[in-house]
Design a protein around this motif. Structure first.
Motif: not given
Length: 248
Positions: A76-95
């Motif tokens: 098993f390889i354990f990865c730190g992953d914030l990629h999913r969160i990045n794809h949930l963003d609302n364009p208004e709050h992207n920054q």
């Protein structure tokens, strides 16, 4: 003392495994146990990559240099992953989302989440009669591992965990005395820890001289001085920043 405590205190790293693979049920049970670990704000900022492909194991072995990276029942390889969160963003709050994802705080969250999940996985595996060994040496060439696993931005490989049926039973390595690890109310000055570290050095010296295999003359303090006198994996910092993490 209950069975769980006994199992925790009996932990040892296993680096030789029998030639027997895990079943899909075993793999899924270990992953489900990992998922039940505590997680910061339910972010679950990690991904677990199971490695079955023998060619990929060979490539990872070339990075690590440890035989058990390719000779195991499952990896098993354990990865730190914030990629999913990045794809949930609302364009208004992207920054604001980007600012958060790129902060040191969120790197810590992802690392802690992954480590907690991995420890749950380890305990689950050991409760099933399996042995485990953590593989930090995948960071010997973190860019190569990133390439092999095809990791997107906001995802970093942290460490591996090899699992299998033990083919040896090494001695349990002593740990630092409780008096050095557990401090009450405030940090204990080094001067008050020193005598316990000296006692531990003596214990480790005896352990290395008398253990059942790979005997040597060494102490914990000498090991640490050698380790931290030699800069290692200095490419990890720029790599993490290149994945848009730990930039703020």
């Amino acid at each position: 003392m209950n069975q769980i405590i006994e199992a925790l205190l009996d932990h040892r790293s296993i680096r030789k495994f029998k030639d027997k693979k895990l079943t899909e049920e075993q793999i899924h049970t270990i992953v489900k146990a990992a998922q039940q670990a505590s997680t910061s704000s339910n972010v679950m900022a990690y991904t677990i990559i199971g490695v079955k492909d023998e060619h990929l194991k060979e490539e990872l072995y070339n990075v690590s240099g440890h035989q058990h990276v390719k000779d195991n029942a499952h990896m098993f390889i354990f990865c730190g992953d914030l990629h999913r969160i990045n794809h949930l963003d609302n364009p208004e709050h992207n920054q604001h989302i980007q600012e958060n994802l790129e902060s040191t705080e969120q790197l810590i969250v992802a690392t802690v989440d992954a480590a907690l999940a991995a420890q749950n996985a380890s305990i689950a595996a050991e409760s099933m009669g399996l042995g485990i060994c953590y593989i930090g040496s995948l960071r010997n060439d973190i860019n190569r591992v990133n390439e092999l696993l095809e990791l997107p931005e906001y995802v970093i490989p942290l460490f591996g965990l090899v699992v299998g049926y033990p083919d040896h039973m090494p001695d349990i390595k002593p740990r630092l005395p409780l008096e050095t690890i557990y401090h009450e109310d405030k940090y204990k000055p080094f001067a008050k820890q020193q005598k316990f570290i000296e006692a531990y050095d003596n214990e480790m010296s005896n352990y290395y001289k008398t253990r059942s295999s790979n005997t040597k003359a060494d102490t914990w303090s000498d090991q640490m001085v050698r380790k931290f006198s030699n800069p290692t994996r200095m490419d990890v910092t720029p790599f993490i920043k290149s994945k848009n993490l730990n930039k703020r």
